[in-house]
Write an enzyme that holds these catalytic residues in place. Structure first.
Site, short mmCIF file in Angstrom:
data_model
loop_
_atom_site.label_atom_id
_atom_site.label_comp_id
_atom_site.label_asym_id
_atom_site.label_seq_id
_atom_site.Cartn_x
_atom_site.Cartn_y
_atom_site.Cartn_z
N ASN A 151 0.76 -1.31 -0.16
CA ASN A 151 0.33 0.14 0.36
C ASN A 151 0.78 1.42 -0.02
O ASN A 151 0.89 2.19 -0.73
CB ASN A 151 -0.73 -0.01 0.79
CG ASN A 151 -0.62 -0.45 2.49
OD1 ASN A 151 0.89 -0.10 2.50
ND2 ASN A 151 -1.22 0.71 3.23
N GLU A 249 3.36 -5.38 12.53
CA GLU A 249 3.01 -4.31 11.71
C GLU A 249 1.70 -4.34 11.61
O GLU A 249 2.16 -4.82 9.77
CB GLU A 249 3.02 -2.87 11.32
CG GLU A 249 4.42 -2.50 12.26
CD GLU A 249 3.71 -2.02 13.70
OE1 GLU A 249 2.71 -1.16 13.20
OE2 GLU A 249 5.03 -1.79 14.37
N CYS A 284 -3.17 1.34 6.35
CA CYS A 284 -3.91 1.27 7.51
C CYS A 284 -3.92 1.62 8.62
O CYS A 284 -4.88 1.81 9.99
CB CYS A 284 -2.54 -0.05 8.05
SG CYS A 284 -1.07 1.12 7.73
N GLU A 463 7.31 0.34 15.98
CA GLU A 463 8.07 0.74 15.06
C GLU A 463 8.47 3.09 15.88
O GLU A 463 7.91 3.15 15.86
CB GLU A 463 8.31 1.29 13.78
CG GLU A 463 7.87 -0.35 13.84
CD GLU A 463 7.79 -0.95 11.72
OE1 GLU A 463 6.83 -0.64 11.13
OE2 GLU A 463 8.07 -1.64 11.14
P1 NAD Z 1 0.32 -9.57 2.99
O1 NAD Z 1 0.31 -9.99 4.93
O2 NAD Z 1 -0.24 -10.25 2.02
O3 NAD Z 1 1.44 -9.49 2.31
C1 NAD Z 1 3.28 -8.28 2.99
C2 NAD Z 1 4.39 -8.84 3.21
O4 NAD Z 1 4.18 -10.41 3.36
C3 NAD Z 1 4.39 -8.64 1.43
O5 NAD Z 1 6.25 -8.53 1.13
C4 NAD Z 1 4.48 -10.57 1.20
O6 NAD Z 1 4.59 -10.95 0.05
C5 NAD Z 1 4.79 -11.14 2.73
N1 NAD Z 1 4.48 -12.45 3.00
C6 NAD Z 1 3.49 -12.95 2.65
N2 NAD Z 1 2.73 -14.18 3.22
C7 NAD Z 1 4.16 -14.90 4.22
C8 NAD Z 1 4.99 -15.32 4.74
N3 NAD Z 1 3.62 -17.07 4.85
N4 NAD Z 1 5.68 -15.45 5.22
C9 NAD Z 1 6.83 -14.07 5.13
N5 NAD Z 1 6.20 -13.07 3.87
C10 NAD Z 1 5.30 -13.08 3.42
O7 NAD Z 1 -0.21 -7.63 3.27
P2 NAD Z 1 -0.75 -7.17 1.55
O8 NAD Z 1 -1.84 -7.14 1.14
O9 NAD Z 1 0.30 -6.46 0.82
O10 NAD Z 1 -0.87 -5.96 3.15
C11 NAD Z 1 -1.99 -4.89 3.15
C12 NAD Z 1 -2.15 -5.26 4.50
O11 NAD Z 1 -0.82 -5.06 5.24
C13 NAD Z 1 -3.85 -4.70 5.62
O12 NAD Z 1 -3.72 -5.64 6.33
C14 NAD Z 1 -2.90 -3.80 6.22
O13 NAD Z 1 -3.69 -3.38 6.68
C15 NAD Z 1 -2.18 -3.75 6.72
N6 NAD Z 1 -0.88 -2.62 7.11
C16 NAD Z 1 -0.66 -2.15 8.12
C17 NAD Z 1 0.55 -1.75 8.40
C18 NAD Z 1 0.84 -1.24 9.42
O14 NAD Z 1 1.69 -0.14 9.91
N7 NAD Z 1 -0.06 -1.76 10.35
C19 NAD Z 1 0.90 -0.83 7.23
C20 NAD Z 1 0.44 -0.85 5.98
C21 NAD Z 1 -0.17 -2.08 5.72
#
Ligand code: NAD
Length: 484
Positions: A151, A249, A284, A463
């Protein structure tokens, strides 16, 4: 023409060992325009060897020297701001103006902030009168993994990489496979900035393959992860088995609390609308549950809906577009499914609720109208589950206690915003909210020194500022007897 991306391993742009690539799509057009390496454990092994070799020297360098490299990288990104912004917009579907004014400047700021912070960092000493002196060492961990979502691609990638490098670690970074383009530009700039080979590695690939290989590898000392709660839970399990540090996060279902005495100016209304729909609601920190005091509910609803209707959805490259495309076909389908569910649950769609056709080059893009829904109970799935798109609900409340109860009634707890001119209420409500971040009469006003993160299923750890430097170091107490 399709662009082929590379990993950054041992200071060189490198093809994946298995020769396999993943398709990368432009959300505004629905077209595949790049291929990113689908790295696996063989690439992780190569990268680790190089990073482990680089660690002793990098960790021993004076902090001013590490800062110098980071500042050089920040300067290079700043010089190419337009190129980075165009890439970020094209890759993620976000409005170019957002990438230009927020994402890329913030990535530059992350690098500069932690470069400065490490040169000012100090640790504690505890004197035991005349018996002993304790002092605290905070030493780098070794090789760490930084895994980021789609995002805010470069913004969140650098938010992790910068403190890790500043603290003296070598980093294996994995950007989201959905938005790998600015990570490729970062890799190229880091070579030019003169980082020693192995200090910063960038591995592209899927979460299940590349991400999991990083998380599971015993030589990786810590994982800094931003992404979904589902994947965060898997990472927590894997990290726990190895007693590995993990900073998580995760998702959110943030509440926006509007009290009858809010400053009802157009500027404040604009900020609340922005907090709902910025980046197509894919931040997020976006407020997706808007709670409004009943005495002003009807008036607020009218103004909020009118302002939402005025938002322009269109080609992210055009300056007049307030909202661009959502990030992928899969995400488009998910968000549209959430809107259908809200209807089934009895929600009334006040505006939006449908896909938007953008003619011309964007006719096959993934555009969704900003959507406002009312009439749903606090416990329904629409008000409990993260949608992460341009969809918000309105709910009325009668008093402070009910506002807090509604705000706190989900499994998430990342951020909240409170809109009131009563300072006493603002403090009281802020203290009562179950979330890691509270904004009062503002939203996403970020000071990089402040702790950032969520409670409940929104995450574990913080963080930002010294919290990040602490995460990326191991704390050691040294006790010296003064009169042995
Ligand atoms: P996601 O969990 O699908 O993927 C995030 C990252 O993790 C990607 O690089 C992905 O390739 C990797 N990943 C996926 N499966 C994995 C595994 N089994 N082991 C290790 N890495 C793995 O999330 P997304 O769809 O890319 O992002 C959206 C989500 O992120 C939403 O839920 C949003 O709320 C959250 N988000 C949170 C914050 C925060 O600061 N809390 C900030 C931005 C986004």
């Amino acid at each position: 023409m399709t662009q082929t991306l590379s990993n950054l391993i041992d200071g060189r742009l490198t093809a994946p060992a298995n020769g396999r690539y993943l398709e990368v799509f432009e959300p505004a057009t629905g077209r595949c325009y790049a291929l990113a390496p689908d790295s696996d454990s063989a690439d992780v092994a190569l990268a680790l060897t190089s990073a482990q070799q680089a660690f002793p020297d990098w960790s021993q360098q004076p902090s001013t020297e590490r800062a110098r490299h980071m500042n050089r990288l920040a300067d290079l990104i700043e010089t190419r701001l337009e190129q980075f912004a165009q890439a970020e917009s094209r890759d993620s579907g976000k409005p170019l103006q957002l990438a230009r004014n927020v994402d890329i400047p913030r990535a530059v700021a992350n690098l500069r902030f932690f470069a400065a912070a490490i040169t000012q960092w100090a640790s504690e000493a505890h004197a035991m009168e005349d018996r002993a002196l304790n002092y605290t060492l905070r030493q780098p961990l070794g090789v760490v993994a930084c895994i980021s979502p789609w995002n805010l691609p470069l913004y969140l990638f650098t938010w992790k990489i910068a403190p890790a490098l500043a603290a003296g670690n070598c980093v294996l970074g994995k950007p989201s496979e959905v938005t790998p383009l600015t990570a490729q530009l970062l890799a190229e700039a880091s070579i030019e900035a003169g980082f020693p080979p192995g200090v910063l590695t960038i591995l592209h690939g899927s979460g299940a393959q590349t991400g999991q290989a990083l998380v599971d590898h015993p030589a990786i000392k810590a994982i800094s992860f931003t992404g979904s709660t589902r994947v965060g839970a898997q990472i927590a399990l894997s990290a726990a088995r190895q007693f590995k540090k993990a900073s998580l996060e995760l998702g959110g279902k943030n509440a926006t609390l509007v009290f009858a005495d809010w400053n009802a100016s157009e500027a404040q209304l604009d900020t609340i609308v922005r907090s709902a729909f910025a980046n197509q609601g894919q931040i997020c920190l976006c407020g997706s549950r808007i709670l409004v005091e009943r005495s002003i509910y009807a008036e607020f609803r009218e103004r909020f809906v009118a302002r939402t209707r005025a938002l322009r959805v269109g080609d992210p490259l055009l300056p007049e577009s307030d909202l661009g495309a959502v990030v992928s076909q899969a995400h488009f389908d998910k968000v549209m499914g959430c809107i259908a569910l809200a209807r089934e649950e009895g929600g009334r769609i006040l505006t939006g609720g449908e896909a938007v056709a953008v003619p011309g080059r964007c006719e096959n893009g993934w555009f969704i109208a900003p959507t406002v829904i009312e009439g749903l109970g606090a416990q329904c799935r629409t008000n409990q589950e993260e949608i992460f798109g341009p969809v918000v609900t309105l709910q009325p409340f009668d008093d402070d206690a009910q506002a807090l109860a509604l705000a706190n009634c989900t499994n998430y707890g990342l951020a909240a915003s409170v809109w009131t001119r009563d300072l006493t209420r603002a403090h009281r409500v802020a203290a009562g909210l179950h979330s890691g971040i509270v904004w009062i009469n503002c939203w996403m006003l970020r000071d990089l020194r402040t702790p950032f993160g969520g409670v409940k299923q929104s995450g574990l750890g913080r963080e930002g500022g010294v919290e990040a430097l602490r995460f990326f170091t191991e704390t050691k107490n040294v006790c010296i007897a003064l009169d042995p």
